[in-house]
Write a protein that holds these residues in place. Structure first.
Motif, PDB file in Angstrom:
ATOM      1  N   GLU A   1     -32.767  49.860 -30.272  1.00 13.16           N
ATOM      2  CA  GLU A   1     -33.548  49.525 -29.081  1.00 13.16           C
ATOM      3  C   GLU A   1     -34.792  50.388 -28.948  1.00 13.16           C
ATOM      4  OE1 GLU A   1     -32.549  48.589 -24.402  1.00 13.16           O
ATOM      5  OE2 GLU A   1     -31.392  50.140 -25.460  1.00 13.16           O
ATOM      6  N   ARG A   2     -34.699  51.638 -29.457  1.00 14.48           N
ATOM      7  CA  ARG A   2     -35.801  52.573 -29.305  1.00 14.48           C
ATOM      8  C   ARG A   2     -36.865  52.425 -30.399  1.00 14.48           C
ATOM      9  NH1 ARG A   2     -34.894  54.047 -24.110  1.00 14.48           N
ATOM     10  NH2 ARG A   2     -32.655  54.347 -23.824  1.00 14.48           N
ATOM     11  N   VAL A   3     -36.536  51.789 -31.490  1.00 11.57           N
ATOM     12  CA  VAL A   3     -37.495  51.710 -32.597  1.00 11.57           C
ATOM     13  C   VAL A   3     -37.936  50.287 -32.911  1.00 11.57           C
ATOM     14  CG1 VAL A   3     -36.498  53.787 -33.610  1.00 11.57           C
ATOM     15  CG2 VAL A   3     -35.735  51.558 -34.421  1.00 11.57           C
ATOM     16  N   MET A   4     -37.340  49.300 -32.253  1.00  9.43           N
ATOM     17  CA  MET A   4     -37.650  47.911 -32.591  1.00  9.43           C
ATOM     18  C   MET A   4     -39.051  47.527 -32.123  1.00  9.43           C
ATOM     19  SD  MET A   4     -35.291  45.949 -29.781  1.00  9.43           S
ATOM     20  CE  MET A   4     -35.676  45.994 -28.020  1.00  9.43           C
ATOM     21  N   ASN A   5     -39.597  46.514 -32.774  1.00 11.47           N
ATOM     22  CA  ASN A   5     -40.868  45.919 -32.383  1.00 11.47           C
ATOM     23  C   ASN A   5     -40.635  44.542 -31.769  1.00 11.47           C
ATOM     24  OD1 ASN A   5     -42.589  48.004 -33.182  1.00 11.47           O
ATOM     25  ND2 ASN A   5     -42.651  47.260 -35.296  1.00 11.47           N
ATOM     26  N   ARG A   6     -41.666  44.050 -31.125  1.00  9.56           N
ATOM     27  CA  ARG A   6     -41.599  42.703 -30.557  1.00  9.56           C
ATOM     28  C   ARG A   6     -41.459  41.684 -31.679  1.00  9.56           C
ATOM     29  NH1 ARG A   6     -46.213  40.158 -26.554  1.00  9.56           N
ATOM     30  NH2 ARG A   6     -45.261  38.083 -26.299  1.00  9.56           N
ATOM     31  N   PRO A   7     -40.560  40.685 -31.532  1.00  9.01           N
ATOM     32  CA  PRO A   7     -40.398  39.686 -32.598  1.00  9.01           C
ATOM     33  C   PRO A   7     -41.561  38.706 -32.604  1.00  9.01           C
ATOM     34  CG  PRO A   7     -38.937  39.189 -30.750  1.00  9.01           C
ATOM     35  CD  PRO A   7     -39.586  40.512 -30.436  1.00  9.01           C
ATOM     36  N   GLU A   8     -42.259  38.629 -33.724  1.00  9.55           N
ATOM     37  CA  GLU A   8     -43.394  37.710 -33.870  1.00  9.55           C
ATOM     38  C   GLU A   8     -43.458  37.208 -35.303  1.00  9.55           C
ATOM     39  OE1 GLU A   8     -46.742  40.051 -32.723  1.00  9.55           O
ATOM     40  OE2 GLU A   8     -46.584  39.532 -30.613  1.00  9.55           O
ATOM     41  N   PRO A   9     -43.692  35.901 -35.473  1.00  9.18           N
ATOM     42  CA  PRO A   9     -43.710  34.888 -34.420  1.00  9.18           C
ATOM     43  C   PRO A   9     -42.299  34.368 -34.130  1.00  9.18           C
ATOM     44  CG  PRO A   9     -44.278  33.891 -36.492  1.00  9.18           C
ATOM     45  CD  PRO A   9     -44.077  35.357 -36.771  1.00  9.18           C
ATOM     46  N   VAL A  10     -42.114  33.874 -32.894  1.00  6.72           N
ATOM     47  CA  VAL A  10     -40.848  33.250 -32.502  1.00  6.72           C
ATOM     48  C   VAL A  10     -41.108  31.766 -32.308  1.00  6.72           C
ATOM     49  CG1 VAL A  10     -39.052  33.122 -30.739  1.00  6.72           C
ATOM     50  CG2 VAL A  10     -40.009  35.340 -31.384  1.00  6.72           C
ATOM     51  N   VAL A  11     -40.222  30.934 -32.875  1.00  9.13           N
ATOM     52  CA  VAL A  11     -40.360  29.481 -32.747  1.00  9.13           C
ATOM     53  C   VAL A  11     -39.055  28.898 -32.219  1.00  9.13           C
ATOM     54  CG1 VAL A  11     -42.062  29.342 -34.593  1.00  9.13           C
ATOM     55  CG2 VAL A  11     -39.640  29.088 -35.143  1.00  9.13           C
ATOM     56  N   LEU A  12     -39.157  27.781 -31.535  1.00  7.65           N
ATOM     57  CA  LEU A  12     -37.963  27.107 -31.027  1.00  7.65           C
ATOM     58  C   LEU A  12     -37.304  26.281 -32.129  1.00  7.65           C
ATOM     59  CD1 LEU A  12     -39.162  25.893 -27.509  1.00  7.65           C
ATOM     60  CD2 LEU A  12     -37.657  27.821 -28.036  1.00  7.65           C
ATOM     61  N   ASP A  13     -36.002  26.096 -32.005  1.00 10.20           N
ATOM     62  CA  ASP A  13     -35.264  25.392 -33.052  1.00 10.20           C
ATOM     63  C   ASP A  13     -35.561  23.895 -33.097  1.00 10.20           C
ATOM     64  OD1 ASP A  13     -34.000  24.727 -30.714  1.00 10.20           O
ATOM     65  OD2 ASP A  13     -32.024  25.490 -31.290  1.00 10.20           O
ATOM     66  N   ASN A  14     -36.309  23.389 -32.110  1.00 14.61           N
ATOM     67  CA  ASN A  14     -36.683  21.974 -32.154  1.00 14.61           C
ATOM     68  C   ASN A  14     -38.130  21.777 -32.612  1.00 14.61           C
ATOM     69  OD1 ASN A  14     -38.019  22.932 -29.924  1.00 14.61           O
ATOM     70  ND2 ASN A  14     -37.191  21.424 -28.471  1.00 14.61           N
ATOM     71  N   SER A  15     -38.734  22.874 -33.138  1.00 18.20           N
ATOM     72  CA  SER A  15     -40.105  22.773 -33.648  1.00 18.20           C
ATOM     73  C   SER A  15     -40.128  21.998 -34.970  1.00 18.20           C
ATOM     74  CB  SER A  15     -40.690  24.164 -33.881  1.00 18.20           C
ATOM     75  OG  SER A  15     -40.683  24.929 -32.690  1.00 18.20           O
TER      76      SER A  15
END
Length: 419
Positions: free
Chosen positions: A297-311
């Motif tokens: 939790e202290r070292v993670m980065n923001r998840p990018e890119p995130v896509v929806l499963d219906n994309s």
């Protein structure tokens, strides 16, 4: 899709304390002076004299001065410091083995410094358990009789106290040694007997004074782990005295660092390591291996890119190109993690006319936010893509890659912003 999850490590220090939890112990402006003229010593302290100067002038010994803290229900609160810092003295003030010169000790909102001897005995019997450094076992009594001793003092019937003692011995893994004598047990086993005796009377609050310091290092670590395992079962409020920083970081939800009878800083291990209150604290914690303290939790980065499963695969590829990434993280509309997609896999889906659902097959390891960095190092090193950090509800909350991990362990060496 199969996902391999790293189990939550309950032995890591970063166990969260829920907001609004009941305060079990509150210490206010507590001072303890050894000597016949405590008021004189207290006045010198108010005037700015230190512990040594007061002893030279008055012969009074400052044990604790103006201590303030709260311990919440189910918390492990560690009093830590070097020899002579006042940590054990402070612990003994909490159950009035020492009579403070000033201040208050509130247990469940009641100031026990105002209690009569009879009231104090009742609190000690029913609410406070004590585990000592030197085991303090009766050599002529069997293990089960030692564990049942506190209940015997309370007047509990023999059948009931032995039954309770047997139950607690099973909890600490010593049921087969119930009829042995202390001399027949190893040091670590004897300390487990001491812990079992402290738990047998089912106290709300457990006071532990350097409970593991007399043990060999390996056995000591085992006992620390065992304490945390037990805490997950019994959920006691524990005030633990230690001079060992690694021990404090390993077991403590919060730590109070003491010097010369004063509390210098209170906080989580990470608070104290990253934001030391003064030069003394900074020197005290210098050289600590951050990998033992930091969590996902202290070292993670923001998840990018995130896509929806219906994309569509085409939309996913556009997102990858926009973010200049070769991976995309798939969630449903509730942000629950589904999979990781590679750019190669998405391109193949486009060429073959497959839908996104048909290519959600990539196996990956997911890690909970509480996962220690010591575990992450090998997981990240053996993975070709960033690891998703997923909470207990299945929500994708972050990602950890090689760069993020290296930057956390060697801040300033690697540029921020990469996974």
């Amino acid at each position: 899709m199969e996902r391999k999850k790293v189990q939550k490590d309950l032995k890591t220090r970063f166990r969260m304390i829920p907001e609004g939890r009941t305060v079990k112990v509150k210490v206010r402006n507590l001072s303890m002076i050894f000597g016949e003229r405590p008021e004189e010593a207290l006045q010198h302290l108010r005037d700015g004299l230190n512990k040594d100067e007061i002893f030279e002038r008055t012969g009074q010994i400052v044990g604790v001065y103006n201590a303030n803290f709260e311990v919440t229900e189910g918390e492990i609160f560690v009093l830590m410091g070097l020899s002579g810092s006042g940590k054990s003295t402070l612990l003994r003030c909490i159950n009035r083995l020492f009579e403070p010169a000033a201040g208050d000790v509130l247990i469940d909102g009641e100031n026990i410094l105002d209690f009569t001897p009879q009231q104090l005995r009742e609190v000690r019997r029913k609410k406070l358990g004590m585990v000592f450094q030197n085991f303090a076992l009766f050599p002529h009594r069997t293990i089960i009789e030692n564990v049942a001793y506190g209940l015997e003092v309370r007047g509990v019937s023999e059948e009931e106290r032995l039954s309770k003692a047997a139950e607690v011995l099973k909890m600490v893994g010593l049921q087969e040694h119930a009829d042995s004598l202390p001399s027949q047990l190893s040091g670590g086993m004897q300390q487990r007997v001491g812990l079992a005796r402290g738990l047998a009377s089912d106290p709300d609050i457990l006071l532990m004074d350097e409970a593991f310091s007399a043990l060999d290092p390996l056995i000591r670590r085992e006992m620390q782990d065992e304490l945390l395992d037990l805490q997950d079962k019994v959920n006691k409020t524990i005030i633990f005295v230690s001079h060992d920083l690694d021990e404090a970081l390993h077991i403590g939800d919060r730590i109070a660092l003491m010097k010369d009878g004063r509390i210098i800083q209170i906080g989580t291990g990470e608070d104290i390591l990253n934001n030391p209150a003064d030069e003394y604290v900074a020197k005290f914690v210098a050289g600590v291996n951050m990998a033992k303290i930091l969590t996902a939790e202290r070292v993670m980065n923001r998840p990018e890119p995130v896509v929806l499963d219906n994309s569509t695969p085409e939309a996913v590829l556009r997102r990858m190109i926009k973010y200049k990434k070769s991976f995309a993280f798939v969630t449903d509309k509730n942000k629950e993690f589904r999979a990781i997609l590679t750019k190669e896999g998405v391109k193949e889906a486009i060429d073959s006319g497959k839908s996104l659902q048909e290519i959600l097959v990539l196996e990956t390891t997911i890690v909970p936010p509480e996962t220690p960095v010591t575990e992450l190092i090998s997981l990240v090193a053996g993975c070709s893509h960033p690891l998703p950090v997923v909470d207990n509800q299945g929500t994708l909350v972050g990602i950890i890659g090689h760069v993020a991990l290296l930057n956390a362990l060697t801040p300033g060496v690697v540029e921020n912003g990469a996974a």
